[in-house]
Scaffold this motif. Structure first.
Motif, PDB file in Angstrom:
ATOM      1  N   GLY A 174      39.095  20.709  49.818  1.00 12.20           N
ATOM      2  CA  GLY A 174      40.466  21.029  49.543  1.00 12.20           C
ATOM      3  C   GLY A 174      40.405  21.369  48.041  1.00 12.20           C
ATOM      4  O   GLY A 174      41.027  22.343  47.646  1.00 12.20           O
ATOM      5  N   ALA A 175      39.845  20.847  47.346  1.00  8.65           N
ATOM      6  CA  ALA A 175      40.085  21.025  45.783  1.00  8.65           C
ATOM      7  C   ALA A 175      39.330  22.525  45.501  1.00  8.65           C
ATOM      8  O   ALA A 175      39.763  22.846  44.627  1.00  8.65           O
ATOM      9  CB  ALA A 175      38.961  19.906  44.972  1.00  8.65           C
ATOM     10  N   CYS A 176      37.929  22.650  46.069  1.00 11.00           N
ATOM     11  CA  CYS A 176      37.263  23.963  46.062  1.00 11.00           C
ATOM     12  C   CYS A 176      38.182  25.082  46.334  1.00 11.00           C
ATOM     13  O   CYS A 176      38.000  26.134  45.948  1.00 11.00           O
ATOM     14  CB  CYS A 176      35.925  23.680  46.746  1.00 11.00           C
ATOM     15  SG  CYS A 176      34.736  22.782  45.964  1.00 11.00           S
ATOM     16  N   ALA A 177      39.010  24.830  47.482  1.00  9.30           N
ATOM     17  CA  ALA A 177      39.791  25.861  48.171  1.00  9.30           C
ATOM     18  C   ALA A 177      41.038  26.285  47.085  1.00  9.30           C
ATOM     19  O   ALA A 177      41.422  27.317  46.743  1.00  9.30           O
ATOM     20  CB  ALA A 177      40.601  25.396  49.291  1.00  9.30           C
ATOM     21  N   VAL A 178      41.517  25.305  46.322  1.00  6.03           N
ATOM     22  CA  VAL A 178      42.544  25.309  45.277  1.00  6.03           C
ATOM     23  C   VAL A 178      41.909  25.903  44.054  1.00  6.03           C
ATOM     24  O   VAL A 178      42.551  27.004  43.596  1.00  6.03           O
ATOM     25  CB  VAL A 178      42.992  24.008  44.799  1.00  6.03           C
ATOM     26  CG1 VAL A 178      43.879  24.154  43.615  1.00  6.03           C
ATOM     27  CG2 VAL A 178      43.944  23.416  45.864  1.00  6.03           C
ATOM     28  N   VAL A 179      40.732  25.810  43.563  1.00  5.22           N
ATOM     29  CA  VAL A 179      39.949  26.510  42.708  1.00  5.22           C
ATOM     30  C   VAL A 179      40.120  27.658  42.877  1.00  5.22           C
ATOM     31  O   VAL A 179      39.943  28.918  42.251  1.00  5.22           O
ATOM     32  CB  VAL A 179      38.858  25.630  42.178  1.00  5.22           C
ATOM     33  CG1 VAL A 179      37.941  26.728  41.062  1.00  5.22           C
ATOM     34  CG2 VAL A 179      39.007  24.185  41.529  1.00  5.22           C
ATOM     35  N   ALA A 180      39.501  28.111  44.190  1.00  7.96           N
ATOM     36  CA  ALA A 180      39.278  29.362  44.469  1.00  7.96           C
ATOM     37  C   ALA A 180      40.458  30.336  44.555  1.00  7.96           C
ATOM     38  O   ALA A 180      40.484  31.577  44.153  1.00  7.96           O
ATOM     39  CB  ALA A 180      38.285  29.467  46.014  1.00  7.96           C
ATOM     40  N   VAL A 205      43.124  29.638  42.684  1.00  7.34           N
ATOM     41  CA  VAL A 205      43.678  29.877  41.246  1.00  7.34           C
ATOM     42  C   VAL A 205      42.704  31.092  40.855  1.00  7.34           C
ATOM     43  O   VAL A 205      43.328  31.966  40.063  1.00  7.34           O
ATOM     44  CB  VAL A 205      43.498  28.638  40.688  1.00  7.34           C
ATOM     45  CG1 VAL A 205      43.556  29.146  39.155  1.00  7.34           C
ATOM     46  CG2 VAL A 205      44.585  27.673  40.902  1.00  7.34           C
ATOM     47  N   MET A 206      41.493  31.136  40.910  1.00  5.28           N
ATOM     48  CA  MET A 206      40.810  32.146  40.497  1.00  5.28           C
ATOM     49  C   MET A 206      41.022  33.366  40.967  1.00  5.28           C
ATOM     50  O   MET A 206      41.022  34.433  40.425  1.00  5.28           O
ATOM     51  CB  MET A 206      39.125  32.150  40.859  1.00  5.28           C
ATOM     52  CG  MET A 206      38.387  30.902  39.943  1.00  5.28           C
ATOM     53  SD  MET A 206      36.830  30.369  40.495  1.00  5.28           S
ATOM     54  CE  MET A 206      36.013  31.832  40.387  1.00  5.28           C
ATOM     55  N   LEU A 207      41.291  33.548  42.406  1.00  9.67           N
ATOM     56  CA  LEU A 207      41.787  34.763  42.915  1.00  9.67           C
ATOM     57  C   LEU A 207      43.238  35.280  42.410  1.00  9.67           C
ATOM     58  O   LEU A 207      43.417  36.371  42.092  1.00  9.67           O
ATOM     59  CB  LEU A 207      41.932  34.709  44.433  1.00  9.67           C
ATOM     60  CG  LEU A 207      40.419  34.606  45.256  1.00  9.67           C
ATOM     61  CD1 LEU A 207      40.781  34.370  46.703  1.00  9.67           C
ATOM     62  CD2 LEU A 207      39.769  35.999  45.151  1.00  9.67           C
ATOM     63  N   VAL A 208      44.072  34.280  42.261  1.00  7.86           N
ATOM     64  CA  VAL A 208      45.421  34.723  41.448  1.00  7.86           C
ATOM     65  C   VAL A 208      45.342  35.186  40.166  1.00  7.86           C
ATOM     66  O   VAL A 208      45.860  36.367  39.752  1.00  7.86           O
ATOM     67  CB  VAL A 208      46.317  33.698  41.679  1.00  7.86           C
ATOM     68  CG1 VAL A 208      47.730  33.754  40.814  1.00  7.86           C
ATOM     69  CG2 VAL A 208      46.869  33.349  43.209  1.00  7.86           C
ATOM     70  N   LEU A 209      44.492  34.600  39.381  1.00  8.06           N
ATOM     71  CA  LEU A 209      44.250  34.924  38.071  1.00  8.06           C
ATOM     72  C   LEU A 209      43.322  36.409  37.915  1.00  8.06           C
ATOM     73  O   LEU A 209      43.665  36.990  37.171  1.00  8.06           O
ATOM     74  CB  LEU A 209      43.391  33.935  37.246  1.00  8.06           C
ATOM     75  CG  LEU A 209      44.135  32.566  37.027  1.00  8.06           C
ATOM     76  CD1 LEU A 209      43.158  31.635  36.214  1.00  8.06           C
ATOM     77  CD2 LEU A 209      45.426  32.689  36.284  1.00  8.06           C
ATOM     78  N   GLU A 210      42.632  36.466  38.947  1.00 12.59           N
ATOM     79  CA  GLU A 210      41.941  37.845  39.007  1.00 12.59           C
ATOM     80  C   GLU A 210      42.890  38.876  39.251  1.00 12.59           C
ATOM     81  O   GLU A 210      42.831  39.895  38.692  1.00 12.59           O
ATOM     82  CB  GLU A 210      40.866  37.841  40.042  1.00 12.59           C
ATOM     83  CG  GLU A 210      40.023  39.298  40.101  1.00 12.59           C
ATOM     84  CD  GLU A 210      39.227  39.123  41.406  1.00 12.59           C
ATOM     85  OE1 GLU A 210      38.368  40.354  41.471  1.00 12.59           O
ATOM     86  OE2 GLU A 210      39.402  38.378  42.194  1.00 12.59           O
ATOM     87  N   HIS A 211      43.763  38.574  40.033  1.00 19.07           N
ATOM     88  CA  HIS A 211      44.932  39.605  40.666  1.00 19.07           C
ATOM     89  C   HIS A 211      45.648  39.688  39.345  1.00 19.07           C
ATOM     90  O   HIS A 211      46.232  41.238  39.297  1.00 19.07           O
ATOM     91  CB  HIS A 211      45.631  39.227  41.837  1.00 19.07           C
ATOM     92  CG  HIS A 211      46.619  40.122  42.114  1.00 19.07           C
ATOM     93  ND1 HIS A 211      46.253  41.184  42.766  1.00 19.07           N
ATOM     94  CD2 HIS A 211      47.984  40.247  42.234  1.00 19.07           C
ATOM     95  CE1 HIS A 211      47.450  41.821  43.031  1.00 19.07           C
ATOM     96  NE2 HIS A 211      48.482  41.274  42.723  1.00 19.07           N
ATOM     97  N   LEU A 212      46.058  38.912  38.669  1.00 16.44           N
ATOM     98  CA  LEU A 212      46.916  39.013  37.492  1.00 16.44           C
ATOM     99  C   LEU A 212      46.481  39.754  36.294  1.00 16.44           C
ATOM    100  O   LEU A 212      47.089  40.584  35.658  1.00 16.44           O
ATOM    101  CB  LEU A 212      47.685  37.697  37.104  1.00 16.44           C
ATOM    102  CG  LEU A 212      48.675  36.943  38.184  1.00 16.44           C
ATOM    103  CD1 LEU A 212      48.991  35.547  37.663  1.00 16.44           C
ATOM    104  CD2 LEU A 212      49.807  38.017  38.301  1.00 16.44           C
ATOM    105  N   PHE A 213      45.084  39.390  36.073  1.00 15.89           N
ATOM    106  CA  PHE A 213      44.713  39.785  34.657  1.00 15.89           C
ATOM    107  C   PHE A 213      43.641  40.967  34.682  1.00 15.89           C
ATOM    108  O   PHE A 213      43.200  41.230  33.784  1.00 15.89           O
ATOM    109  CB  PHE A 213      44.314  38.424  34.041  1.00 15.89           C
ATOM    110  CG  PHE A 213      45.425  37.749  33.572  1.00 15.89           C
ATOM    111  CD1 PHE A 213      46.218  37.851  32.805  1.00 15.89           C
ATOM    112  CD2 PHE A 213      45.403  36.280  34.168  1.00 15.89           C
ATOM    113  CE1 PHE A 213      47.421  37.315  32.477  1.00 15.89           C
ATOM    114  CE2 PHE A 213      46.412  35.495  33.753  1.00 15.89           C
ATOM    115  CZ  PHE A 213      47.610  35.907  32.816  1.00 15.89           C
TER     116      PHE A 213
END
Length: 65
Positions: A45-51, A53-61
């Motif tokens: 679950g923690a790995c899924a949350v990190v992934a 967040v990384m996808l959202v940040l990639e999409h935003l920035f």
């Protein structure tokens, strides 16, 4: 390799990591073995949350190419 193979390999390796961690952190084998499902769920679950967040940040920035 496809996504399914990568996910299966991740789940297999993460299970090994969790089992080793459980047996190193507990003195007795019984409590260590009983703690593996909860530890495994938290780890995945923690790995899924990190992934996520990384996808959202990639999409935003990420700059469009």
């Amino acid at each position: 390799m496809n996504l399914g193979a990568h996910l299966a390999f991740f789940l297999l390796l993460s299970f090994a990591i969790v089992v080793m961690s459980a047996f190193y952190s507990e003195v007795e084998d019984g409590p260590a073995l009983r703690s593996v499902p909860r530890r495994y769920g938290v780890f995945v679950g923690a790995c899924a949350v990190v992934a996520a967040v990384m996808l959202v940040l990639e999409h935003l920035f990420a700059f469009p190419s």
